[in-house]
Design an enzyme around this catalytic site. Structure first.
Site, short mmCIF file in Angstrom:
data_model
loop_
_atom_site.label_atom_id
_atom_site.label_comp_id
_atom_site.label_asym_id
_atom_site.label_seq_id
_atom_site.Cartn_x
_atom_site.Cartn_y
_atom_site.Cartn_z
N ASP A 60 -2.92 -5.45 -0.49
CA ASP A 60 -2.73 -4.78 -1.55
C ASP A 60 -2.18 -3.39 -1.11
O ASP A 60 -2.07 -3.00 -0.01
CB ASP A 60 -4.08 -4.46 -2.12
CG ASP A 60 -4.07 -3.42 -3.51
OD1 ASP A 60 -3.07 -3.45 -4.32
OD2 ASP A 60 -4.72 -2.58 -3.70
N SER A 61 -1.76 -2.48 -2.15
CA SER A 61 -1.19 -1.18 -1.56
C SER A 61 -2.33 -0.28 -0.97
O SER A 61 -1.82 0.62 -0.16
CB SER A 61 -0.72 -0.46 -2.91
OG SER A 61 -1.74 -0.30 -3.87
N CYS B 271 -2.39 -7.46 -5.71
CA CYS B 271 -1.81 -6.30 -6.44
C CYS B 271 -0.84 -6.69 -7.19
O CYS B 271 0.03 -7.40 -7.19
CB CYS B 271 -1.03 -5.55 -5.16
SG CYS B 271 -0.17 -3.96 -5.50
N GLU C 235 -8.54 5.32 -4.13
CA GLU C 235 -8.23 5.45 -2.69
C GLU C 235 -9.24 6.59 -1.90
O GLU C 235 -9.75 6.31 -0.88
CB GLU C 235 -6.94 5.95 -2.36
CG GLU C 235 -5.92 4.60 -2.73
CD GLU C 235 -5.83 3.74 -1.67
OE1 GLU C 235 -5.66 3.83 -0.42
OE2 GLU C 235 -6.26 2.50 -2.00
N CYS D 228 -4.51 -3.39 -12.98
CA CYS D 228 -4.30 -3.06 -11.46
C CYS D 228 -5.69 -3.08 -10.85
O CYS D 228 -6.81 -2.69 -11.25
CB CYS D 228 -3.99 -1.55 -11.49
SG CYS D 228 -4.13 -0.52 -9.66
N HIS E 289 -7.01 -1.46 -8.32
CA HIS E 289 -7.77 -0.29 -8.20
C HIS E 289 -8.81 -0.22 -9.35
O HIS E 289 -9.91 0.49 -9.02
CB HIS E 289 -6.88 0.65 -7.86
CG HIS E 289 -6.33 0.92 -6.36
ND1 HIS E 289 -5.56 -0.20 -6.25
CD2 HIS E 289 -6.53 1.64 -5.52
CE1 HIS E 289 -5.08 0.39 -4.80
NE2 HIS E 289 -5.92 1.10 -4.44
N1 DGL Z 1 -3.88 -2.10 -6.75
C1 DGL Z 1 -2.33 -1.99 -7.10
C2 DGL Z 1 -2.13 -3.01 -8.47
O1 DGL Z 1 -2.59 -3.58 -8.75
C3 DGL Z 1 -2.04 -0.49 -7.18
C4 DGL Z 1 -0.77 -0.23 -7.13
C5 DGL Z 1 -0.37 0.95 -6.72
O2 DGL Z 1 -0.85 1.28 -5.29
O3 DGL Z 1 -0.19 2.04 -7.46
O4 DGL Z 1 -1.03 -2.61 -9.09
#
Ligand code: DGL
Length: 266
Positions: free
Chosen positions: A15-16, A78, A156, A188, A190
């Protein structure tokens, strides 16, 4: 780069940042014996406001690292990376790629008011993936697409339930409720960690839908037969890696994973 040398099947998840841990948890629940390598690209998060080209290049770099470390299946945990990079990643890799998209289809099936709120990053909401989902499933309902800049950064930092987080989420979610939304999509990974706060704002009558369970079931298709009885020796292991600062990541990973974990640099 660390590799796992067991006979267990190895799944690479990325993931990011730390949001994909919500997906990893769902997969771990279904699959106790597989080994996981998780990469958080926290050094480059958030992806949501970056260009497609940037995200494609980061995602390509990360999946290469996962495959080099022995991953036999890749899970893109992600929505944003899936929306802009999944086709390129599938073309790049010979291993199967499990991807995810906002759960608009089940949300449309569930709504009684005919109004669905979709919370996701700007990049996801602008993507062709979401345009396709809207035209395929959104004809008979009102889909309210709500970008949420700044939310990924809060997760984060592990800031899941501060007054600021509550107030910011209230500003994002209340207008959707005021327009009649009875179903909210967390588009998302997160945001899944913010579900308790979103629930407290939305109240018990609103359904909150996200995709981690569907991704876990999808991942199951690519797994070899697991042992029918799971013993403590056969439990799979997790390796956690970050492109950000491992020292900073330690506390947040442990908070989100629900147990102390060691995080190493990629
Ligand atoms: N967890 C990522 C998603 O599902 C986050 C993306 C981001 O870093 O903006 O889109």
């Amino acid at each position: 780069m660390t590799t796992l040398s067991s006979a267990a099947q190895v799944i690479g998840v990325f993931d990011s940042g730390v949001g994909g841990l919500s997906v990893l948890k769902a997969i771990r629940k279904e699959h106790p014996t597989v080994d996981f390598i998780y990469i958080a690209d926290s050094g480059h998060a958030p992806y949501g406001s970056r260009s497609a080209k940037f995200i494609q290049s980061r995602a390509s770099h990360i999946v290469s690292a996962l495959v080099s470390a022995g991953a036999e299946v890749i899970v893109i945990a992600c929505n944003t990376a899936t929306a802009v990079a999944v086709e390129k990643l599938r073309a790049q890799l010979t291993v199967p790629v499990v991807a995810m998209e906002p759960a608009i289809k089940p949300a449309v099936a569930h709504t009684k008011t005919g109004v669905v709120g979709v919370l996701a990053t700007e990049r996801t909401l602008e993507s062709l993936t979401v345009a396709r989902l809207c035209s395929e499933f959104g004809q008979s309902v009102k889909l309210l697409l709500q970008p949420c800049p700044g939310l990924v950064e809060l997760v984060e930092r592990g800031e899941l339930s501060s007054d600021f987080t509550y107030e910011y989420l209230r500003k994002l979610v209340s207008p959707l409720l005021d327009q009649g939304a009875d179903t909210l999509v967390l588009g998302c990974t997160h945001y899944v960690f913010l579900e308790p706060v979103i629930r407290s704002i939305a109240g018990p009558g609103v359904e909150i839908i996200e995709s981690s369970g569907a991704v876990a079931r999808q991942t199951m298709r690519y797994l070899r037969n697991e042992k029918s009885s799971v013993t403590s020796e056969s439990f799979g292991r997790e390796i956690f890696l970050t492109t950000g600062s491992p020292e900073n990541a330690q506390a947040v990973f442990s908070q989100l994973w629900g147990a102390p974990v060691e995080v190493r640099g990629l």
